[in-house]
Scaffold this active site. Structure first.
Site, PDB file in Angstrom:
ATOM      1  N   THR A 184      24.197 -12.375   1.144  1.00  0.00           N
ATOM      2  CA  THR A 184      25.081 -11.270   1.523  1.00  0.00           C
ATOM      3  C   THR A 184      24.459 -10.837   2.877  1.00  0.00           C
ATOM      4  OG1 THR A 184      23.393  -9.845   0.640  1.00  0.00           O
ATOM      5  CG2 THR A 184      25.391 -10.363  -0.764  1.00  0.00           C
ATOM      6  N   SER A 199      19.777 -14.039  -1.799  1.00  0.00           N
ATOM      7  CA  SER A 199      19.695 -12.948  -2.654  1.00  0.00           C
ATOM      8  C   SER A 199      19.664 -13.317  -4.085  1.00  0.00           C
ATOM      9  CB  SER A 199      20.892 -12.196  -2.374  1.00  0.00           C
ATOM     10  OG  SER A 199      21.306 -11.695  -1.221  1.00  0.00           O
ATOM     11  N   TRP A 261      17.085 -10.761   1.048  1.00  0.00           N
ATOM     12  CA  TRP A 261      18.361 -10.524   0.728  1.00  0.00           C
ATOM     13  C   TRP A 261      18.943  -9.734   2.111  1.00  0.00           C
ATOM     14  CZ3 TRP A 261      19.847  -5.298   0.016  1.00  0.00           C
ATOM     15  CH2 TRP A 261      18.706  -4.400  -0.269  1.00  0.00           C
ATOM     16  N   ASN A 279      11.866  -7.447  -4.703  1.00  0.00           N
ATOM     17  CA  ASN A 279      11.002  -7.077  -5.684  1.00  0.00           C
ATOM     18  C   ASN A 279      10.527  -8.268  -6.432  1.00  0.00           C
ATOM     19  OD1 ASN A 279      13.924  -6.934  -6.584  1.00  0.00           O
ATOM     20  ND2 ASN A 279      12.930  -7.545  -8.320  1.00  0.00           N
ATOM     21  N   ASP A 321      10.579  -1.820  -8.855  1.00  0.00           N
ATOM     22  CA  ASP A 321      11.525  -2.324  -7.845  1.00  0.00           C
ATOM     23  C   ASP A 321      11.802  -1.648  -6.716  1.00  0.00           C
ATOM     24  OD1 ASP A 321      13.816  -4.059  -7.534  1.00  0.00           O
ATOM     25  OD2 ASP A 321      15.284  -2.407  -8.017  1.00  0.00           O
ATOM     26  N   ASP A 323      11.717  -2.996  -3.492  1.00  0.00           N
ATOM     27  CA  ASP A 323      11.900  -4.134  -2.592  1.00  0.00           C
ATOM     28  C   ASP A 323      11.384  -3.630  -1.105  1.00  0.00           C
ATOM     29  OD1 ASP A 323      14.907  -6.220  -3.253  1.00  0.00           O
ATOM     30  OD2 ASP A 323      13.661  -4.570  -4.474  1.00  0.00           O
ATOM     31  N   ARG A 348      11.526   1.034   1.003  1.00  0.00           N
ATOM     32  CA  ARG A 348      11.950   1.437  -0.126  1.00  0.00           C
ATOM     33  C   ARG A 348      11.167   2.368  -0.982  1.00  0.00           C
ATOM     34  NH1 ARG A 348      16.154  -2.588  -3.299  1.00  0.00           N
ATOM     35  NH2 ARG A 348      16.139  -1.807  -5.194  1.00  0.00           N
TER      36      ARG A 348
END
Length: 589
Positions: A184, A199, A261, A279, A321, A323, A348
């Protein structure tokens, strides 16, 4: 999760179609060179790279538009992506020689006349039925080099098109989409090589950074991001990433996640690529003791051979999670009478990191959201988080109760992040970063999980909840010297679009409510807005054409929030989808 994948695959199969894939001869008109791309941050008459320069500061030196003149900014045309292919439009336009190149959802690419909005050509990639995108059918942008325009697709391919005709020059398979891989991110071009990330971290894939010859599409090098996997160089094995089983037990390094990603940035001064990694897989951290390198990290990579120069792991042994894919933006940190070649990253996990981009050593780390429950802070000496152990989701029960979930905890930020994919901007004049942040938390618990190729590999359940009644999104001006938040703009819905800043003392970003907004870069005062008709989750750009300054942004609500947002998704369920490119200009006096 299975229903999400099935629905996206069905939507893709119903709506995808392909432009004629005919091999095109090289265009004699030339195009941007490697040197042009390296200097693109100072080119005010084009937007040649994702991030408006290889370092991705998203800063324009243009000053025609400023806090006083922006009130005269007016729309000049809007181009609809058309059809039933709505969903999230997260692209940043590329602009060259009077043409705007912009990608759309479902792996589409358009060439549009920048003066009139007339479509020159359109390429629709033929997507198979079985694509497995995690977080909507988005595409974040293209790359331009010489006579070609490039973009990656949801079925994990990389396509090169003739930029004048839209005809396919080459189409290369990157990974196997049936195993959960997709693509993506906007590609990055350095020294004639096209650099991509991948991704699919939720499917137990192996994160990769790849370099291919931009003319032929042939693989030059490949660097896995999970410790223990072998890299390649010029068709041969090169070196193992890290050391096998150093931070991954057993064979888990073969399904470890760490997808790249969001793509990467490049610093010409240190000749270094910077890629963030996603992650670890599965989310259930009790199954994979250790730091799980090199997930949730920033990797500094040699663009010549793919070797890792240094790494910095923001969330070792990630269990939430978090990332680490967020962009690493190179800048000069002026502090205590010195200039340090640094990089900034709004992670994040809720902390803003400033790192020496030569060495990977942490300079400082500060929260940029109001609530962080998983860690007390970051140890500046070691660079590691100071964990709050009680806030790690509990291990699932074993024995007779093997299907029982583990202890649920309330964690902040939520797994969609204090900042997700949406790129921030850095203004070297104000010396501030402008960070699109979100204030939310989540109930999260672990569940039993077994790896199956091509299936979701989470081992966790969750529900996202807003932290405050009056806002979720917050655009924040962060001083990298101190970590202090200088000003903020609060938005009712989550912010999910990129940021642009200019020498005209402006900051632009979009909102899910449909507005493109401009703020005074020093004070944060809102000075202009325009309603585009759908949520803005793209990244705005600016350039000068025919003596007038223009601004462009893609409008079209979607992305991960309506798919994964839990209680937050319910709050934004009535936002209209769309798909269009808006272009504005400041008319000549």
């Amino acid at each position: 999760m299975k229903r999400l994948v099935t629905s996206l695959a069905l939507a893709a199969s119903l709506t995808a179609f392909s432009a004629t894939g005919v091999l095109a001869a090289a265009d004699a008109a030339g195009g941007p060179s490697s040197d042009d791309l390296l200097k693109s941050a100072t080119n005010t008459e084009a937007v040649l790279t994702y991030g408006m320069g290889p370092q991705a500061q998203r800063f324009s030196p243009l000053t025609d538009l400023n806090a006083d003149t922006v009130k005269k900014l007016v729309p000049v045309w809007s181009f609809s992506f058309g059809g039933e292919k709505q969903r999230g439009q997260e692209a940043q336009p590329i602009i060259y020689d009077g043409t705007i190149y912009v990608t759309g959802s479902y792996s589409r690419l358009y060439a549009v006349d920048a003066r009139t909005g007339h479509k020159k050509w359109e390429y629709n990639h033929r997507l198979p039925d079985g694509i497995m995108p995690c977080c909507d059918v988005v595409n974040r942008g293209a790359a331009i080099y010489k006579d070609k325009i490039y973009f990656a697709t949801l079925d994990a391919r990389l396509v090169a098109l003739n930029r004048e005709t839209g005809k396919v020059v080459w189409n290369k398979k990157l990974q196997e989409y049936k195993e959960g891989y997709s693509n993506t991110a906007a590609p990055l071009i350095v020294d004639g090589k096209i650099i991509t990330g991948n991704s699919g971290g939720e499917f137990g894939v192996i994160g990769m950074v790849e370099a291919r010859d931009a003319e032929t599409g042939e693989l030059v090098w490949q660097r896995p991001t999970i410790e223990g996997n072998m890299g390649t160089l010029n068709g041969k094995d090169s070196t193992v990433t890290g050391k096998t089983n150093a931070s991954w037990p057993g064979d888990m390094y073969k399904t470890g996640g760490g997808a790249t990603w969001l793509g990467g940035t490049y610093d010409p001064e240190t000749k270094t690529l910077f890629f963030g990694t996603g992650n670890p897989a599965p989310w259930n951290s009790h199954l994979r003791p250790g730091d799980n390198l090199y997930t949730s990290s920033t990797l500094a990579i040699n663009p010549d051979n793919g070797e890792i120069k240094w790494h910095y792991q923001t969330t070792p042994h990630d269990g939430w999670d978090f990332d680490g894919v967020n962009e690493f933006v190179s800048f000069d940190l002026k502090k205590d009478g010195k200039v340090i070649k640094a990089g900034g990253k709004a992670d994040r996990n809720g902390f803003f990191y400033v790192i020496d981009r030569n060495t990977g050593k942490l300079i400082n780390a500060s929260p940029f959201v109001t609530k962080i429950t998983w860690a007390k802070g970051i140890d500046i000496e070691t660079g590691r988080p100071i964990y709050i152990d009680d806030n790690r989701p509990g291990a699932p029960a074993t024995g007779d109760a093997h299907d029982a979930k583990g202890k649920s905890v309330f964690a902040a930020p939520a797994f969609l992040g204090a900042k997700n994919w949406m790129p921030m901007a850095y203004n070297p004049q104000t010396e501030l970063f402008y960070v699109p942040a979100n204030e939310w938390g989540m109930d999260i618990w672990n569940e039993p999980i077994t790896y199956k190729k091509g299936a979701a590999y989470l081992g966790a359940g969750f529900t996202i909840k807003p932290l405050y009644d009056d806002y979720i999104g917050a655009l924040r001006a962060v001083d990298p010297k101190t970590g202090k938040i200088v000003w903020e703009y609060k938005n009712p819905a989550p912010l999910w679009g990129g940021v642009l800043t200019t020498a005209g003392n402006l900051v632009f970003t979009g909102t899910p409510e449909g507005y493109l907004k401009a703020f005074d870069a020093k004070s944060g005062q809102e000075v202009w807005k325009f309603q585009t008709g759908s949520g803005v989750v793209g990244s705005p750009v600016t350039w000068k054409m025919d003596g007038e300054q223009y601004v462009a942004v893609v409008s079209g609500w979607g992305g991960a929030v309506p798919l994964w947002g839990g209680d937050v998704a319910k709050l934004v369920k009535d936002i209209n989808q769309g798909g269009s490119l808006w272009v504005f200009k400041l008319p000549k006096a």
